[in-house]
Enzyme design. Structure first.
Site, PDB file in Angstrom:
ATOM      1  N   CYS A  86       1.077  -0.711   4.849  1.00 41.56           N
ATOM      2  CA  CYS A  86       0.363  -0.292   6.064  1.00 41.56           C
ATOM      3  C   CYS A  86       1.306   0.149   7.178  1.00 41.56           C
ATOM      4  O   CYS A  86       0.887   0.802   8.124  1.00 41.56           O
ATOM      5  CB  CYS A  86      -0.524  -1.419   6.546  1.00 41.56           C
ATOM      6  SG  CYS A  86      -1.606  -2.021   5.243  1.00 41.56           S
ATOM      7  N   HIS A 339      -8.720   2.761   8.114  1.00 41.89           N
ATOM      8  CA  HIS A 339      -7.290   2.575   7.871  1.00 41.89           C
ATOM      9  C   HIS A 339      -6.796   3.420   6.710  1.00 41.89           C
ATOM     10  O   HIS A 339      -6.561   2.920   5.617  1.00 41.89           O
ATOM     11  CB  HIS A 339      -7.032   1.086   7.634  1.00 41.89           C
ATOM     12  CG  HIS A 339      -5.594   0.711   7.495  1.00 41.89           C
ATOM     13  ND1 HIS A 339      -4.555   1.486   7.963  1.00 41.89           N
ATOM     14  CD2 HIS A 339      -5.014  -0.389   6.936  1.00 41.89           C
ATOM     15  CE1 HIS A 339      -3.413   0.888   7.696  1.00 41.89           C
ATOM     16  NE2 HIS A 339      -3.658  -0.242   7.061  1.00 41.89           N
TER      17      HIS A 339
END
Lengths: 395, 480
Positions: A86, A339
């Protein structure tokens, strides 16, 4: 440790609309973000000397930097792919900044692209991590559900009290996202709605989890010295921190599950470089990694925004709302943008960049006179954290 | 002549049961009554054999086991030795003899006879015999209700005997009464009157008479007659025809509360008989399938010693009822439910082989510099940072408690959606473990719930079954 405070500046950024972009491929998203950035910087594509490209789901959209190369036709410059879960977008950005600071290049770009909605599944999948057996059925919500359960226990919150605190974070983020045209989700929600939503990984429910979206974002970087020749309001890199802890927290003896070394180390290094003593007071805006509600709560404490175990009080008092002492996730965060892994770090940086320039897309969500902003992503099981601190003035 | 017999024994019955009325209702027919045991969706004949073996050993004498014989008719692998996988998970030493006994409900008693012969001959000192089965009857058949899933393990030895092996008698008989072809999922049978009368009853009578004749015994000499049987009525008929007193002389056939556990059933009944026996008791075990084996045991004074094994009775009492017949069908692989998200990490034979001591034996590392114990093995110590200063330590016996957990609704199978992802601290060293919890009601899990480790089948990939350990709540009785 050295410092590159005030040595590089961002002179242009672009960010796509995030969401279920069924009609756009990864290449289309790359073009949408990159050309907005070229235009914002007032440069031509041929001025770019190198590209740091961030994407994670290579099994779906290819390997190396092919998405950037094929879509943008960058003309035989280096395209360097970054994959750090991430935190990929932020680390690509910071690598680009370091390359400029080193003197190797004058004008470079960092581009993050992720096309999650081509996978056929609503989540990031089952079986995450390094080992097919030891981490057999790990999911992202599962990993963060472990944190929430332990946080509640450690700080004496009943499950109801804990879930209500987390719900308030999501209500705040949705309130922010409702004003953000590029966000995936723009609906306002209530605490009651959050608490009644289906369970994903108890104690986390649907609204405790960020969405899965498509998106891309891009930054153009040059030296602080040359930045003024491109635009009047460049945004300077004041400090950064990257920290990667051992990657098996699940098996690590005595691991607390309520605090992460990578979060503490990355933020401390960034504050040090930026000369920040009290982040709660000195930062004007922060975009932090709210992949799950509990993550944002944990970050308040590990980043020194709230005293240890006391973040709940700041949530209750509205300290992190748009009107509060330190607005956090002013654009709605991962919660409302979703995301798309490799793009998120650059999307968060885009928001801070626009806020520091006073150029938020809608005036009602512009923070008043911000000077310093923080953007942050946190990835892995989770154990890798990247922080960038930006400012609109030198010195 | 060396005296041989059974030095340790332990059974295993899965935690899940299905009320036979649920099956009967679905098919609009009569229930044969009671419940049957059902292997959980992460269990198979290998994992149940590991459970029974670990229960049998109860942490004792792992080093002294010289052989492992595994008996089953439902081997997860048709070609590949199942016994070697079981021996590894039970953490037996590598210098042992392993063998699979298969294809018949007499595989369990056949393996036991072979083990006694091996000990008697002096070729091995201690042979662990594990039998395990999970056969499937045709939907709507009597067998669907009558079969159960379970396992048992007994140690053949010449020392510390709970029961001495006093003799045996066997006959071989070829007939097509109960069978499965290689492509069959379900057990086939010929007409009931033929298979029960000519097959079961006549051969059981013949083998018992043969044994009695060989050793000069009569029914009154027997304390407990252990007769695995296809159904309660046939069992009763046999007992009557042989002249045993049902109330006092006959071991519970475990049919109404567990079901017939295939090749494991004879040993499971034997284990329970030993657990309930008194010194001096004479036990008769007779087992049928394409012939019959009869064996005689004399219980010793050692039966009075304190034992750590979980008893068959404990297993019978601790249970959870499956809510529906649909789950039974999908757990057995008979209906395919909607697929969940694909599993993204595929196993590799080489990687699994390299990590076999962690994955299968559950060995961790103990740092020789600072003493920190970790799982899996860490070459660079988490605690003191020293490199390659560790010794490998076995950890699968440890008890622990839940440190944190989550009820993950995304990770599971669609027919069993909630995965209890668990972080637990094991032992005094607080060895940190991450894994799934099984055999539990998710709503009962709390931080602090006591747990132990159990060997389970965790997923299928690239044509391999992948086994690893899970947590399970510690239940009453025994060491597991």
């Amino acid at each position: 440790m050295g410092s590159i405070k005030d040595e590089v500046a961002i002179i242009g950024m672009g960010c796509t609309k995030f969401g279920e972009r069924w009609d756009m491929g990864a290449e289309d998203l790359a073009i949408e973000a990159a050309y907005e950035a070229f235009e914002d910087a007032g440069i031509e594509k041929k001025e770019i000397e190198a590209c740091w490209f961030s994407t994670v789901m290579s099994s779906v959209i290819g390997v190396s930097g092919t998405v950037a190369m094929d879509s943008l036709k960058l003309g035989n410059i280096p395209v360097i792919r970054n994959e750090n879960w991430c935190a990929s977008g932020h680390i690509a950005l910071l690598e680009a900044c370091m390359a400029v600071a080193s003197g190797a290049y004058d004008v470079v770009m960092a581009l993050g692209v992720e096309k999650l909605k081509d996978t056929g599944f609503p989540g990031l999948g089952t079986g995450r991590g390094m080992h097919p057996v030891y981490e057999a059925r790990r999911t992202s919500p599962g990993s963060f559900g472990l944190i929430a359960q332990r946080y509640f226990k450690t700080y004496g919150l009943s499950v109801e009290e804990g879930r209500e605190t987390l719900a308030k974070i999501e209500v705040k983020n949705h309130d922010n996202g409702s004003l953000c045209p590029k966000a995936h989700f723009r609906n306002k929600i209530t605490v009651e709605k959050v608490l009644k939503a289906p369970v994903i990984a108890w104690p986390l429910g649907l609204f405790d989890c960020c969405g899965n979206s498509d998106g891309a974002a891009c930054a153009i970087i040059t030296t602080a010295e040359k930045a003024g020749s491109f635009r009047q309001d460049p945004i300077f890199l004041k400090g950064f921190g990257i920290s990667a802890d051992a990657m098996m927290p699940h098996f690590r003896p005595e691991f607390s599950w309520t605090s992460f070394e990578a979060l503490k180390t990355s933020s401390r290094k960034a504050y040090e470089m930026a000369g920040i003593k009290n982040p709660r007071e000195e930062l004007d805006v922060a975009e932090v990694h709210d992949c799950f509600s509990i993550t944002e709560l944990l970050i308040y404490e590990d980043f020194g925004f709230s005293p240890r175990g006391k973040a709940r009080e700041d949530v209750d008092s509205g300290f992190f709302t748009r009107e509060g002492g330190l607005p956090v996730n002013i654009d709605g965060g991962l919660k409302c943008f979703g995301h798309p892994i490799g793009a998120s770090g650059l999307r968060m940086t885009y928001e801070v960049y626009k806020q520091l320039q006073g150029k938020a897309d809608l005036p009602e969500r512009q923070i008043k006179d911000p000077r310093l902003g923080l953007a942050h992503t946190f990835g892995g099981p989770p154990q890798i954290s990247a922080v960038a601190i930006l400012g609109n003035e030198m010195g | 002549m060396t005296t041989v017999g059974i030095s340790l024994c332990g059974g295993y019955i899965p935690y899940l049961r299905l009320d036979r009325g649920v099956i009967a209702q679905i098919w609009e027919r009569h229930s044969i009554g009671g419940e049957r045991s059902v292997a959980n969706n992460d269990e198979d004949s290998i994992t149940m054999a590991v459970e029974a073996s670990r229960n049998c050993l109860a942490g004792q004498g792992v080093e002294e086991v010289d052989g492992l014989f595994f008996a089953t008719t439902t081997a997860p692998y048709k070609e590949k030795m199942n016994a070697s996988l079981i021996a590894t998970a039970v953490d037996l030493k590598r210098e042992i003899t392993t063998a699979d006994f298969a294809h018949s409900l007499r595989a369990g008693t056949g393996a036991l006879k072979a083990a006694f012969d091996a000990v008697k001959s002096g070729s091995m000192g201690n042979v662990l015999v594990a039998a395990s089965d999970c056969r499937i009857g045709y939907p709507r058949s009597d067998q669907e209700q009558a079969f159960g899933d379970g396992a048992a393990a007994v140690m053949a030895s010449s020392k510390n005997l709970l029961a001495t092996f006093e003799g045996s008698y066997s006959i071989c008989n070829e007939m097509m009464d109960v069978w499965r072809n290689p492509e069959d999922t379900f057990v086939r049978t010929w007409e009931g009157r033929f298979i029960l009368g000519e097959g079961y009853i006549n051969h059981m009578k013949e083998v018992v008479s043969g044994l009695f004749g060989k050793y000069g015994l009569e029914p009154k000499d027997i304390s407990k007659a252990i007769f695995p049987a296809p159904d309660v009525r046939t069992h009763g008929n046999l007992v009557k025809q042989l002249g045993f007193q049902m109330e006092t002389q006959v071991q519970n056939p475990l049919l109404s509360i567990v079901g017939h556990c295939g090749s494991a059933h004879a040993l499971l009944m034997l284990v329970e008989a030993i657990e309930e026996a008194s010194p001096g008791d004479m036990l008769l075990l007779a087992n049928y399938a394409d012939g019959a084996d009869a064996m005689l045991f004399r219980v010793t004074e050692a039966i009075k010693r304190e034992r750590n094994q979980r008893s068959v009775k404990d297993y019978i009492e601790e249970k959870s009822l499956l809510a529906s017949y649909a789950r039974f069908l999908s757990y057995k692989g008979l209906v395919e439910t909607v697929p969940g998200e694909p599993f993204r990490l595929m196993p590799s034979a080489t990687a699994s082989w390299r990590d076999r001591r962690g994955i299968l034996r559950f060995h961790g590392s103990k740092c020789t510099e600072c003493g920190k114990v970790t799982f899996p093995v860490q070459r660079v110590c988490y605690h003191c940072d020293s490199k390659d200063t560790f010794e490998e330590v076995p950890l699968s016996h440890m008890k622990g408690e839940v440190f944190t957990f989550t009820l993950d609704n995304l990770a599971g199978r669609s027919d069993d959606p909630v995965v209890v992802q668990t972080i637990a601290d094991f032992g005094e060293e607080k060895v940190r473990f991450y894994g799934m919890m099984t055999d539990c009601d998710p709503s009962e899990v709390e931080v602090g719930t006591p747990v132990s480790l159990t060997f389970r089948r965790i997923y299928e990939g690239v044509g391999m079954h992948n086994y690893f350990w899970k947590c399970r709540p510690v239940r009453r009785g025994g060491n597991t």
